[in-house]
Design a protein around this motif. Structure first.
Motif, mmCIF file in Angstrom:
data_model
loop_
_atom_site.group_PDB
_atom_site.id
_atom_site.type_symbol
_atom_site.label_atom_id
_atom_site.label_comp_id
_atom_site.label_asym_id
_atom_site.label_seq_id
_atom_site.Cartn_x
_atom_site.Cartn_y
_atom_site.Cartn_z
ATOM 1 N N GLY A 136 0.788 -1.226 0.000
ATOM 2 C CA GLY A 136 0.000 0.000 0.000
ATOM 3 C C GLY A 136 0.817 1.271 0.000
ATOM 4 N N ALA A 137 2.125 1.194 -0.171
ATOM 5 C CA ALA A 137 2.956 2.396 -0.182
ATOM 6 C C ALA A 137 2.790 3.139 -1.497
ATOM 7 C CB ALA A 137 4.415 2.029 0.033
ATOM 8 N N THR A 138 2.837 4.464 -1.423
ATOM 9 C CA THR A 138 2.697 5.298 -2.614
ATOM 10 C C THR A 138 4.002 5.986 -2.996
ATOM 11 O OG1 THR A 138 1.989 7.161 -1.257
ATOM 12 C CG2 THR A 138 0.270 5.707 -2.124
ATOM 13 N N ALA A 139 4.899 6.140 -2.029
ATOM 14 C CA ALA A 139 6.184 6.789 -2.308
ATOM 15 C C ALA A 139 7.175 6.393 -1.225
ATOM 16 C CB ALA A 139 6.030 8.304 -2.359
ATOM 17 N N TRP A 140 8.433 6.534 -1.536
ATOM 18 C CA TRP A 140 9.470 6.271 -0.539
ATOM 19 C C TRP A 140 10.629 7.235 -0.760
ATOM 20 C CZ3 TRP A 140 14.441 4.657 -1.814
ATOM 21 C CH2 TRP A 140 14.623 4.245 -3.152
ATOM 22 N N PHE A 141 11.311 7.462 0.329
ATOM 23 C CA PHE A 141 12.384 8.450 0.316
ATOM 24 C C PHE A 141 13.498 7.935 1.215
ATOM 25 C CE2 PHE A 141 13.972 12.791 1.727
ATOM 26 C CZ PHE A 141 14.624 13.032 0.537
ATOM 27 N N ALA A 142 14.741 7.996 0.762
ATOM 28 C CA ALA A 142 15.885 7.501 1.533
ATOM 29 C C ALA A 142 16.996 8.530 1.502
ATOM 30 C CB ALA A 142 16.384 6.172 0.972
ATOM 31 N N VAL A 143 17.528 8.847 2.686
ATOM 32 C CA VAL A 143 18.597 9.824 2.821
ATOM 33 C C VAL A 143 19.773 9.157 3.523
ATOM 34 C CG1 VAL A 143 19.262 12.090 3.701
ATOM 35 C CG2 VAL A 143 16.896 11.646 3.058
ATOM 36 N N PRO A 144 20.975 9.243 2.977
ATOM 37 C CA PRO A 144 22.133 8.657 3.676
ATOM 38 C C PRO A 144 22.432 9.414 4.959
ATOM 39 C CG PRO A 144 22.853 9.915 1.762
ATOM 40 C CD PRO A 144 21.361 9.883 1.700
ATOM 41 N N LEU A 145 22.816 8.683 5.984
ATOM 42 C CA LEU A 145 23.224 9.269 7.257
ATOM 43 C C LEU A 145 24.742 9.394 7.239
ATOM 44 C CD1 LEU A 145 20.906 7.202 9.621
ATOM 45 C CD2 LEU A 145 20.541 9.513 8.752
ATOM 46 N N ARG A 146 25.183 10.629 7.295
ATOM 47 C CA ARG A 146 26.598 10.904 7.071
ATOM 48 C C ARG A 146 27.223 11.526 8.311
ATOM 49 N NH1 ARG A 146 28.800 12.006 2.032
ATOM 50 N NH2 ARG A 146 26.716 12.483 1.250
ATOM 51 N N ALA A 147 28.433 11.078 8.640
ATOM 52 C CA ALA A 147 29.231 11.694 9.686
ATOM 53 C C ALA A 147 30.578 12.049 9.066
ATOM 54 C CB ALA A 147 29.414 10.760 10.871
ATOM 55 N N GLY A 148 30.713 13.295 8.631
ATOM 56 C CA GLY A 148 31.901 13.667 7.871
ATOM 57 C C GLY A 148 31.900 12.964 6.532
ATOM 58 N N ASP A 149 32.978 12.279 6.221
ATOM 59 C CA ASP A 149 33.059 11.531 4.968
ATOM 60 C C ASP A 149 32.568 10.097 5.123
ATOM 61 O OD1 ASP A 149 34.144 13.736 3.733
ATOM 62 O OD2 ASP A 149 36.211 13.147 4.187
ATOM 63 N N GLN A 150 32.157 9.729 6.309
ATOM 64 C CA GLN A 150 31.758 8.350 6.580
ATOM 65 C C GLN A 150 30.242 8.225 6.535
ATOM 66 O OE1 GLN A 150 32.751 7.025 10.486
ATOM 67 N NE2 GLN A 150 32.147 4.902 10.124
ATOM 68 N N LEU A 151 29.761 7.180 5.873
ATOM 69 C CA LEU A 151 28.334 6.875 5.832
ATOM 70 C C LEU A 151 28.043 5.804 6.868
ATOM 71 C CD1 LEU A 151 27.724 6.815 1.980
ATOM 72 C CD2 LEU A 151 26.976 8.548 3.590
ATOM 73 N N CYS B 58 11.951 6.715 4.616
ATOM 74 C CA CYS B 58 10.543 7.020 4.886
ATOM 75 C C CYS B 58 9.702 6.419 3.768
ATOM 76 C CB CYS B 58 10.309 8.519 4.963
ATOM 77 S SG CYS B 58 11.069 9.302 6.399
ATOM 78 N N VAL B 59 8.646 5.745 4.145
ATOM 79 C CA VAL B 59 7.727 5.127 3.184
ATOM 80 C C VAL B 59 6.346 5.711 3.439
ATOM 81 C CG1 VAL B 59 6.669 2.988 2.398
ATOM 82 C CG2 VAL B 59 9.075 3.009 3.043
ATOM 83 N N GLY B 60 5.789 6.422 2.432
ATOM 84 C CA GLY B 60 4.489 7.060 2.580
ATOM 85 C C GLY B 60 3.365 6.218 2.023
ATOM 86 N N THR B 61 2.186 6.362 2.637
ATOM 87 C CA THR B 61 0.997 5.628 2.166
ATOM 88 C C THR B 61 -0.130 6.567 1.760
ATOM 89 O OG1 THR B 61 0.168 5.438 4.440
ATOM 90 C CG2 THR B 61 1.553 3.643 3.622
ATOM 91 N N ARG B 62 0.077 7.890 1.893
ATOM 92 C CA ARG B 62 -0.971 8.828 1.484
ATOM 93 C C ARG B 62 -0.877 9.070 -0.008
ATOM 94 N NH1 ARG B 62 0.964 13.978 0.701
ATOM 95 N NH2 ARG B 62 -1.061 14.921 1.126
ATOM 96 N N PRO B 63 -2.009 9.303 -0.676
ATOM 97 C CA PRO B 63 -1.971 9.597 -2.115
ATOM 98 C C PRO B 63 -1.107 10.820 -2.383
ATOM 99 C CG PRO B 63 -4.217 9.146 -1.377
ATOM 100 C CD PRO B 63 -3.378 9.252 -0.148
ATOM 101 N N GLY B 64 -0.312 10.745 -3.412
ATOM 102 C CA GLY B 64 0.557 11.855 -3.771
ATOM 103 C C GLY B 64 1.925 11.805 -3.139
ATOM 104 N N GLY B 65 2.136 10.893 -2.202
ATOM 105 C CA GLY B 65 3.455 10.750 -1.603
ATOM 106 C C GLY B 65 3.770 11.854 -0.616
ATOM 107 N N PHE B 66 5.011 12.310 -0.632
ATOM 108 C CA PHE B 66 5.484 13.313 0.311
ATOM 109 C C PHE B 66 5.434 14.704 -0.310
ATOM 110 C CE2 PHE B 66 7.671 9.386 1.446
ATOM 111 C CZ PHE B 66 7.384 9.302 2.805
ATOM 112 N N VAL B 67 5.223 15.706 0.532
ATOM 113 C CA VAL B 67 5.328 17.091 0.083
ATOM 114 C C VAL B 67 6.746 17.575 0.342
ATOM 115 C CG1 VAL B 67 2.895 17.526 0.527
ATOM 116 C CG2 VAL B 67 4.562 17.986 2.311
#
Length: 741
Positions: free
Chosen positions: A300-315, A321-330
């Motif tokens: 039932g997901a409509t959109a997803w968003f992934a952001v790397p977690l960074r500490a300096g040059d290290q990941l 985030c996985v959205g279920t509302r129509p239209g995804g994320f604003v």
């Protein structure tokens, strides 16, 4: 469609009316089958206003042009046109002219006839051509900042006063929306403040993650937020550290289960860890759903968003985030996720660093405690060894003279019984002394080192100890449940007798700790390099004060029922096998003894055995032997003289090495008995002196016979080692073995 954010730092550019990044679409790379970024990504507030205005007035398309104070066009947003037409209109000179005319007018809507009022060039800019345009100035802080305009094509009616009124109301709403701007901008600051406070000086990673997810839940409704961290030993594996989901939404259905481990390549955001770029995916476009995204879409997901977690040059991980509302994320939600990720990366890295430092400190503290314990045990071992040696000397006289008395045929029967009891007590005392010596010595090898199946050894030992705990069950009437989980599949290199002694001692202690019954669990497991054995009971437990002294010799909590040597012997055996023993316990919570041993790496050398260095036994000598006895203890010297005389030999007893050398040079001897520890020179020097001058056999008499035999060490010139205390039978057997007929 998956859009990749190529420059994450660009997300902090000024926002267009607070709707998110001013030109976020400029920082997104479209996949091969992506169509238009503007239609796929969450719309900005001006685009939403344009869509509303076009819908209300029936306009064909609309635009918002934003200008600088110098009347330079900064940005031109359009809604309702195809890609090619939109690009052409965005660059059209008449649009700039229209915007400037409206900009200079009063705060009213104006309707323009394109052909009469704006006079575009001969080339039609759009198809079909425009006929009427309705323009409204947009003001901010008391001055015009831009223009909103709507367009109709040739053949459509002009805009009416009602249309003008509706557009003015929409623009008023857009302008008045600034009244909520501070509150809207304050919300992300409050979120970031909560996350920053949770991370400031707090080493509790789980709490930091929980606060972050809680704040994201408040501002990204109908969505699941998850924090994936790189596994400690490999970047190819991700661990779901924590996740959150709104009530009624089954996160497990979408594959979210805290603590689960997945291969990074099996996730749709694997590239986040490779190139450090964020990803946005629209699951409402069927052609963009890959096999990795199919479970999200099916859930039932409509959109997803992934952001790397960074500490300096290290990941260090990924915030998903996985959205279920129509239209995804604003856009506001995406920007908020970005900002939270910026704080989370360093916070997670700091917590992991703190965890590693704390673990290193605990290991160092544990190693220090082990060194202190080992040094204490070494000192106690030396003390116990010296004491045992003195006891052996005393027991040698007690046992020897008792046996001499028992050999008297005229001894009364009542006295014989008393002496028999005394002899038994002396032999028991000798066994206790041997246990003390077992504790004291650094190495022991009574049997050859072997490759041992740890699981089989545990099973065998549990069968051997079965009578003890089964008999106690019947005697006490309290049940003891025994569980053996020997599943390590590991082999260790060691002495099976000693390892069985470990299990036996720990099992007996566990049984004694459960006077009211309970459960005894013996378990084995292993890693690539180590094997583990644990004995767990559900008994009375151990206080911290007692735990600190558990392995001290002669320390016991059993009173008269114990001698305090069991666990000290276990400690010594474990150390001799290059292992480690740990105890976990608390009062009324049982105890767990865990032993770590190195796994066997190769086959040990073939056993030689202690008897291999000793000549085979021979028949009793048929003649009287001239024997030199060298012993500094007067009672033992007297006993040996009487004993050898009773056996039909002629002894000459001296008290030190110099007297022995003088006596040996003065006459011929068939055999030499010498103590190891002598005033001046020791027994080994006496043996070398004899070996250099004759072939006379030398018997070394010592309280450390077990250790010397265990090390397969036979000093030069020594034919046999005889351990104290000795009996008449032992002396007679020794004479048979070493003396010629």
């Amino acid at each position: 469609m998956i859009n990749r954010i190529a420059d994450p730092l660009a997300r902090h550019t000024p926002t267009d009316g607070g709707a998110g990044p001013a030109s976020l679409s400029l920082h997104l790379r479209k996949s091969a089958k992506a169509q238009t970024t503007a239609r796929r990504l969450p719309p900005t507030r001006p685009q939403q206003v344009l869509e509303l205005a076009c819908t209300v007035t029936g306009a064909w398309y609309g635009g918002v042009a934003l200008f600088s104070a110098e009347e330079e066009l900064l940005e031109h947003l359009l809604w309702g046109l195809a890609d090619e037409a939109r690009d052409a209109v965005a660059r059209a000179p008449w649009v700039t002219a229209l915007a400037r005319r409206v900009w200079r007018q009063s705060r009213t809507a104006q309707c323009f006839d394109v052909l009469l009022d704006l006079r575009p060039d001969e080339t039609p800019l759009v198809e079909p051509p425009l006929s009427f345009v309705l323009g409204v100035p947009l003001t901010a802080t008391g001055r015009c900042r831009g223009v909103l305009y709507l367009a109709r094509t040739i053949g459509e009616a002009p805009f009416t006063a009602r249309d003008e009124k509706a557009v003015l109301a929409i623009c008023d709403w857009l302008e008045q929306g600034r009244l909520l701007e501070e509150a809207r901008l304050l919300a992300p600051l409050q979120v970031l403040n909560q996350v920053a406070q949770a991370a400031a000086g707090n080493p509790d990673l789980s709490r930091i993650l929980a606060v972050s997810l809680r704040e994201l839940d408040r501002h990204t409704p109908l969505s699941i937020s998850a924090i994936w961290l790189k596994a400690e030993n490999t970047a190819a594996t991700l661990v779901l550290a924590q996740h959150s989901a709104p009530p009624g939404l089954d996160a497990a259905k979408l594959g979210f289960k805290s603590g689960s481990r997945v291969a990074a390549a099996a996730t749709p955001f694997a590239s986040c860890l490779e190139d450090g770029q964020a990803l946005y995916g629209d699951l409402e476009q069927p052609e963009d759903i890959t096999p990795l995204l199919a479970p999200l879409h099916a859930g039932g997901a409509t959109a997803w968003f992934a952001v790397p977690l960074r500490a300096g040059d290290q990941l260090v991980g990924v915030l998903q985030c996985v959205g279920t509302r129509p239209g995804g994320f604003v856009r506001d939600q995406i920007q908020l996720v970005y900002l939270v990720a910026d704080l989370l990366g360093p916070a997670i890295s700091n917590c992991q660093l703190f965890g590693r430092l704390r673990s290193a400190y605990e290991d160092l503290s544990h190693a220090q405690n082990q060194l202190v314990q080992a040094e204490k045990m070494r000192a106690l071992g030396e003390l116990a060894g010296g004491m045992a040696h003195e006891f052996n000397n005393s027991l040698c006289g007690v046992l020897g003279f008792t046996e001499l008395a028992l050999s008297d045929g005229a001894l009364a029967s009542s006295c014989r019984g008393f002496l028999d009891a005394a002899r038994t007590c002396a032999l028991d005392a000798a066994q206790t002394v041997r246990r003390v010596q077992d504790f004291a010595r650094e190495r022991r090898d009574e049997m050859a080192i072997q490759i041992i199946d740890l699981d089989e050894l545990v099973r065998q030992t549990m069968e051997l100890t079965r009578p003890r705990w089964e008999n106690l069950v019947h005697a006490r009437g309290t049940p003891i449940t025994v569980s053996v989980q020997a599943e390590s599949g590991a082999q260790v290199s060691g002495c099976p007798v000693e390892l069985r002694e470990i299990v036996t001692n720990l099992v007996f202690n566990a049984v004694d700790a459960m006077p009211g019954g309970g459960t005894l669990t013996v378990q084995t497991w292993s890693t690539e390099a180590e094997a583990f054995l644990s004995v767990r009971d559900t008994g009375v437990g151990i206080t911290e004060a007692v735990r600190q002294r558990l392995f001290e010799p002669f320390f016991t909590t059993k009173g008269d029922r114990g001698n305090g040597l069991g666990l000290s012997v276990v400690f010594g055996i474990v150390k001799r096998h290059s292992g480690e023993i740990k105890v976990t316990s608390a009062p009324n919570e049982g105890a767990v003894f865990t032993i770590r041993l190195p796994r066997a790496s190769e086959e040990p050398p073939p056993a030689t055995g202690t008897e291999a260095a000793q000549p085979p036994g021979r028949s009793v000598p048929k003649r009287s032997l001239r024997i030199l006895v060298v012993e500094d203890e007067e009672s033992i010297r007297r006993f040996l003289s009487v004993c050898l005389t009773r056996l039909g030999h002629s002894p000459v007893a001296v008290g030190d090495a110099e007297q022995a050398k003088t006596a040996f040079v003065a006459e011929l001897f068939d055999l030499v008995f010498t103590d190891l520890g002598l005033p001046g020179a020791n027994g080994e020097e006496v043996a070398r002196f004899v070996a250099e001058r004759s072939t006379t056999p030398v018997v070394l008499l010592t309280g450390w016979a077990d250790q010397l035999a265990a090390e397969e060490f036979l000093p030069p010139g020594v034919s046999r080692i005889l351990g104290k205390p000795v009996t008449l039978e032992t002396i007679e057997t020794t004479l048979t073995a070493v003396c010629p007929v």
